[in-house]
Every structure is written in C-alpha cells, then in structure tokens.
Design a protein around this motif. Structure first.
Motif, PDB file in Angstrom:
ATOM      1  N   THR A 167       0.847  -1.198   0.000  1.00 53.45           N
ATOM      2  CA  THR A 167       0.000   0.000   0.000  1.00 53.45           C
ATOM      3  C   THR A 167       0.884   1.249   0.000  1.00 53.45           C
ATOM      4  N   ASN A 186      -6.359  -4.257   2.057  1.00 49.46           N
ATOM      5  CA  ASN A 186      -7.612  -4.995   2.271  1.00 49.46           C
ATOM      6  C   ASN A 186      -7.358  -6.053   3.339  1.00 49.46           C
ATOM      7  N   THR A 195      -4.620  -1.762  -1.446  1.00 51.27           N
ATOM      8  CA  THR A 195      -4.060  -2.921  -2.157  1.00 51.27           C
ATOM      9  C   THR A 195      -4.590  -4.191  -1.512  1.00 51.27           C
TER      10      THR A 195
END
Ligand SMILES: Cc1cc2nc3c(=O)[nH]c(=O)nc-3n(C[C@H](O)[C@H](O)[C@H](O)COP(=O)(O)O)c2cc1C
Length: 210
Positions: free
Chosen positions: A5, A73, A108
């Motif tokens: 991320t 996520n 991500t």
C-alpha cells in the motif's frame, strides 16, 4: 514507505509533488490510536477523552486542504488500525466537520475486492462531509509489485494531481451531494435529539446553520 500500500501511495504522492503541493504522511503503525470506548465525551466537549495520538491526527485533518486514506484490504475491509481511527472520528462525523475538504483513497489486496474496500473508505470520507475525488486499488503481483504496473502507477499519479486540482478549483462533486445532504439531515437531527447531552455538537450545528 513500507509495504504494498505504501508503494502505491508513493505514486499518488509523486503526482501531488509534481503539482507542487506539500504532503505529510502519518503512519498508523507508528501512532497510537486506541479503539473508541463510547464514553460520549467528544460529543459533549469536542475533545476525545482517550489520551493517545488521535487528537494530533484530528487537528491535522481539520487543518489540511485534502487528505488520503491508504489501507490494505484486511478481510474485505480496512485494517483494524484504520477502523479504530474511523470510529474515533465519530465526533467529526456527527459535525460533518471536514466539509469543503477533498480526499482520495488508496488500497491494495492479495487478490481482489478492491472496489469494496474503496467504496467503504469513500463512504467514510462523505460522512465526514468531505468530497471524494476517487480512489485507486489493486491486487498485488508480488512484494511491492502489481499487475499492469506502469498503467496503475500512471493512474495513481493522476489521482494525486486530481486531488490537488480539485482543491485548487474547489471542484463540485455533484454526484456526492445527495448523500451528503441526506446524511447532514440525519446528523443534525441526531444532535437535535441529543442536544441536552451533547452541548459541543449542539453549538457546532447552531454555528453551522448561521
Ligand atoms: C490479516 C490480513 C487479512 C487480509 N485479508 C485479505 C482479503 O480479505 N482479501 C485480499 O485480497 N487480501 C487480503 N490480505 C492481503 C493484503 O491485503 C495484501 O497483501 C496487501 O497488499 C498488503 O498490503 P501492505 O503490504 O501495505 O500491508 C490480507 C492480509 C492480512 C495480513
């Protein structure tokens, strides 16, 4: 910056830098943001009763023109650390205190449901009263690498530019207006009902309506 991320966020920040804007990165892994304990003190006084780093983040959110939420996520949602921050923003949400600001989202995943997580972050942004300029999300293709990386990174840099341009032009996101107006009625109505218990928020809305 670390992680997948962080890698994608780097590209969004590169877009912002190219625009000539200033940025500051706050990493929740280095900050202490405890879960909300529903004491209601923020609604009464405007200040959270938990003595950790939340108030620092809150003050920066209130002072900035725009902000970016970035999370991997974790089981179809944001990380627990990010969720703790969202919950602690309960008082800001009741006041829709970030009205007039702009936000973007970065996510991500190992394998998908990127839109689901971005949509959740997007809703959080709108409940704060802020405009969402959009988000970028992607599954990974390895450590800090992504499928169609060149295209993804170009879009990430564009998102950074879009955030800056929206702030500069005070861009109106008409498609978000309906949700925000409805939510405004809901929050101001809630504070009306609770006005005896939540004096800070009562005064906040009284001033906002002036
Ligand atoms: C606790 C945990 C839960 C995760 N849940 C999901 C998931 O539900 N779906 C998914 O596609 N990836 C999931 N992943 C993978 C991460 O989203 C993915 O590796 C991400 O790019 C990590 O970003 P980071 O390097 O910035 O931490 C999970 C990873 C962890 C550690």
């Amino acid at each position: 910056m670390q992680g997948n991320t962080g890698r994608l966020l780097e590209e969004v920040l590169a877009g912002i830098k190219a625009f000539g804007a200033e940025t500051e990165v706050l990493s929740l892994k280095d900050l202490n943001v405890q879960p909300c304990v529903a004491c209601d003190v923020c609604h009464k006084t405007g200040v959270c009763n938990i003595k950790d780093d939340y108030e620092i983040i809150k003050d920066k959110l209130l002072a900035c023109d725009g902000f970016i939420l970035a999370s991997p996520n974790y089981i179809f949602s944001v990380t627990a650390q990010m969720k703790a921050l969202f919950d602690r923003c309960n008082g800001l949400i009741h006041c829709m205190a970030l009205e007039g600001k702009y936000a973007a989202m970065v996510e991500t995943s190992g394998g998908g449901e990127d839109e689901e997580v971005l949509a959740y972050m997007n809703r959080f942004v709108n409940t704060l009263g802020a405009n969402s300029v959009g988000g970028i999300g992607s599954p990974i293709a390895g450590v800090r690498t992504f499928p169609n990386e060149e295209n993804l990174f170009a879009n990430a840099r564009s998102l950074g530019q879009e955030l800056c341009q929206s702030i500069k032009d005070k861009r109106v996101y008409a498609d978000q207006g309906g949700f925000r107006e409805e939510f405004k009625l809901r929050m101001s109505g809630l504070v009306d009902v609770m006005q005896e218990y939540w004096p800070f928020e009562r005064e906040y809305w009284a001033n906002k309506r002036k």
